[in-house]
Structures are given as structure tokens and as C-alpha cells.
Design an enzyme around this catalytic site. Structure first.
Site, PDB file in Angstrom:
ATOM      1  N   PRO A   1       1.155  -2.505 -17.444  1.00  0.00           N
ATOM      2  CA  PRO A   1       1.830  -2.902 -16.215  1.00  0.00           C
ATOM      3  C   PRO A   1       0.863  -3.170 -15.061  1.00  0.00           C
ATOM      4  O   PRO A   1      -0.307  -2.836 -15.145  1.00  0.00           O
ATOM      5  CB  PRO A   1       2.726  -1.709 -15.871  1.00  0.00           C
ATOM      6  CG  PRO A   1       2.606  -0.743 -16.985  1.00  0.00           C
ATOM      7  CD  PRO A   1       1.378  -1.114 -17.749  1.00  0.00           C
TER       8      PRO A   1
ATOM      9  N   GLU B   1      -3.387  -0.394   7.035  1.00  0.00           N
ATOM     10  CA  GLU B   1      -4.849  -0.302   7.001  1.00  0.00           C
ATOM     11  C   GLU B   1      -5.287   1.064   7.548  1.00  0.00           C
ATOM     12  O   GLU B   1      -4.569   1.724   8.278  1.00  0.00           O
ATOM     13  CB  GLU B   1      -5.433  -1.413   7.880  1.00  0.00           C
ATOM     14  CG  GLU B   1      -4.923  -1.390   9.341  1.00  0.00           C
ATOM     15  CD  GLU B   1      -5.386  -2.560  10.169  1.00  0.00           C
ATOM     16  OE1 GLU B   1      -4.730  -2.885  11.157  1.00  0.00           O
ATOM     17  OE2 GLU B   1      -6.421  -3.169   9.813  1.00  0.00           O
TER      18      GLU B   1
ATOM     19  N   ARG C   1      -6.746   3.713   5.441  1.00  0.00           N
ATOM     20  CA  ARG C   1      -7.001   4.778   4.472  1.00  0.00           C
ATOM     21  C   ARG C   1      -8.446   4.707   4.015  1.00  0.00           C
ATOM     22  O   ARG C   1      -9.049   3.667   4.003  1.00  0.00           O
ATOM     23  CB  ARG C   1      -6.050   4.647   3.264  1.00  0.00           C
ATOM     24  CG  ARG C   1      -4.714   5.392   3.428  1.00  0.00           C
ATOM     25  CD  ARG C   1      -3.914   4.934   4.616  1.00  0.00           C
ATOM     26  NE  ARG C   1      -2.716   5.747   4.808  1.00  0.00           N
ATOM     27  CZ  ARG C   1      -1.502   5.291   5.050  1.00  0.00           C
ATOM     28  NH1 ARG C   1      -1.332   3.955   5.131  1.00  0.00           N
ATOM     29  NH2 ARG C   1      -0.472   6.090   5.218  1.00  0.00           N
TER      30      ARG C   1
END
Lengths: 62, 62, 62, 62, 62, 62
Positions: free
Chosen positions: C2, C10, C12
Site C-alpha cells: 500500500p 509544516e 515537525r
């Protein structure tokens, strides 16, 4: 161009979808100065058994 | 926010999908420090006659 | 297959992103019975001046 | 990798879709130098009552 | 219509991207019988620190 | 929910983008009867050297 995609939970009527594409096209065309002919709108129905919030499928929250 | 979309081949059971959204929501919420309530998960089934690898539809590789 | 796409605001850290892809890959592989090698994860940073809720850009809500 | 998504109006035949994934895979593999095995192609049928141009659903323009 | 999106790892040259859009447009136009003018192609560069396979970011596998 | 994504060629001003998210949120909320708070809008700038029509990148058509 521009291209607008709307994802929303299944169940809205054909009339709501017609009204939605008409109004969104008008807003986009006016705001970014392109002819309505160049605005494409895609509608995607989110199936309640394939969409989750807070870790639970929407269908299991009804 | 955050929004997680999972595209996978059709055929998984409802239970697998429930387990998937629950576990992914937990992992995302813990890792990026947001409440589970703010995590959305979308599941998209890839139909075997509309998805290809190596130039052949998956349905033609079975 | 998958394929998992994560869209989040924004900001992290690289470590959070590494932890996220590792844990999500493990959860998906276990839940739908595929080898981890076949799980792809895409991270998309949502820029605060290009993402809105309730009609206002996130950057204008700070 | 690479991943190619084709969105087109519903109604193309299975043969057209087979030809499409085969030829696109070949073009992509040759142009960016990857084995065909690593090229994934996704086909999405755009339903005429869920896709609009110029403010009108395609189904209403027929 | 049709709309083709190609997601591939960053680093391909402008010439490869020009060749890609030209050849893909030709293949799509011929296969589904539409004028090339009506084929749109979007290229998205996958950043190696935002794309993972097998639980590891591509940048960490180099 | 609903989620609206707008893809348009780079270059629009921050004010156009603010006006766009405000007006689209209002139209969607009114048309499908949800509070504006539950409408998310994503804007994606299409870079002229990564977007093509008729087989040519937009940057090469200027």
C-alpha cells in the site's frame, strides 16, 4: 487551470453538487482572474466506511 | 490535521480497515503530539483493473 | 502497495518524520499482511500560508 | 517509483486502459531510466456527474 | 481532460521532464482519442527526506 | 469535512489566496450545510516548469 477538488461525505444531492460547482467556479474565476471556462471542479464522495476521524470510521460513529 | 490517505488493493475486510484507522490514528497522534480527534484517515481501494505495475494491470497478473 | 500519504502542518522535526514512517509502515504491514518492503509512505508539509480552516489561513490564526 | 496517476472521463474501454498503462510505463521507464517493474500507474475514472468545467457538470453539458 | 500526475524522486533534469511531458501527452492523446491540447501533465518531485519505503526514508537508505 | 484543494499556477498574491479561502469556505458551508469551522482549504501552487498542457511545460509556452 485552476483545478478544484472537493472531498465531502457521501449523501449530498445532485442539486447541491450543481450549486457547488457553479458557485465555486464563479468565486475562483473572479478571485484569480481567469475565465470560468478554464476552471475545473472535481467532486469526491467520502464513503462513511472508508473515512475516519479520531480513530473511528464515520459509519461507526453514527 | 494531520490527514492520512491509505491507498491499497481492494479486498481488505471491514475489520482490517477498522484496525488500520485506529492504529494509524494512535501512531500519528503520539508521534506529532496532536489529539486523536484531530487526525483524519482516508482509505482508498485500488481496483485491480485500474492499477498497474510494470506495465500490466494487476488483474492481468493474477 | 500500500501507499500512505500524510499531510500535516509544516514544522515537525526530521526525527518525528523518521519515527512516523517507521511506525506507520509497521502498522500497515501487520494489519494488511504485506512485507514492510512493499509499503510506501509520502509526507507532505502543509504550509501555514497555503492551508485554511474556517475560512482563514492558519498563518493568520496564530 | 515513479507513480503515475491518470484521471480521465469515464467510458474508456478495458483495452484502452491496458494500452495506456503499457505505453505510459514504457515511456516513463525509458525517459527517467528505471526498470518498468518499478513504475506504478493508477487510473481514475472521472464520473460525468462529479466533474465540472466552466461551472457546469459534464453530464449537464451533453 | 485527461489529467496525468507523475510523482518521482527529485533529481531528474529539466530535459527529462520536457521529454516526459511530451511523450506522455502523445501516448495519452493517441490512446484515448483526444487532442493533445486537452491533456494536462503535472510533475511532482518526491523529496528523499519526505518519502519512505520499507519503513525508512530514501535519504537514509543512500 | 469537507476538504477543498485548489491547484493553480504559481504567482497569485497572498491577498488573492486569503480572499479565495474565505469565499470558498463560505460557499461550501452554505451549500452543504456545515459550519465554516469544519471546512478545510488547501492551496497548491503549480510551478510553471512542472506543469504542462498540450505536451509543453507552461514555462516553455511563455
Amino acid at each position: 487551470m485552476p483545478f478544484v477538488t472537493i472531498e465531502m461525505i457521501e449523501g449530498r444531492t445532485p442539486e447541491q453538487k450543481r450549486e457547488l460547482v457553479e458557485k465555486i467556479t464563479k468565486v475562483v474565476a473572479e478571485t484569480v482572474n481567469v475565465p470560468e471556462e478554464r476552471v475545473y471542479v472535481f467532486i469526491e464522495d467520502l464513503k462513511k466506511d472508508h473515512f475516519a476521524r479520531g480513530g473511528k470510521l464515520i459509519i461507526d460513529q453514527e
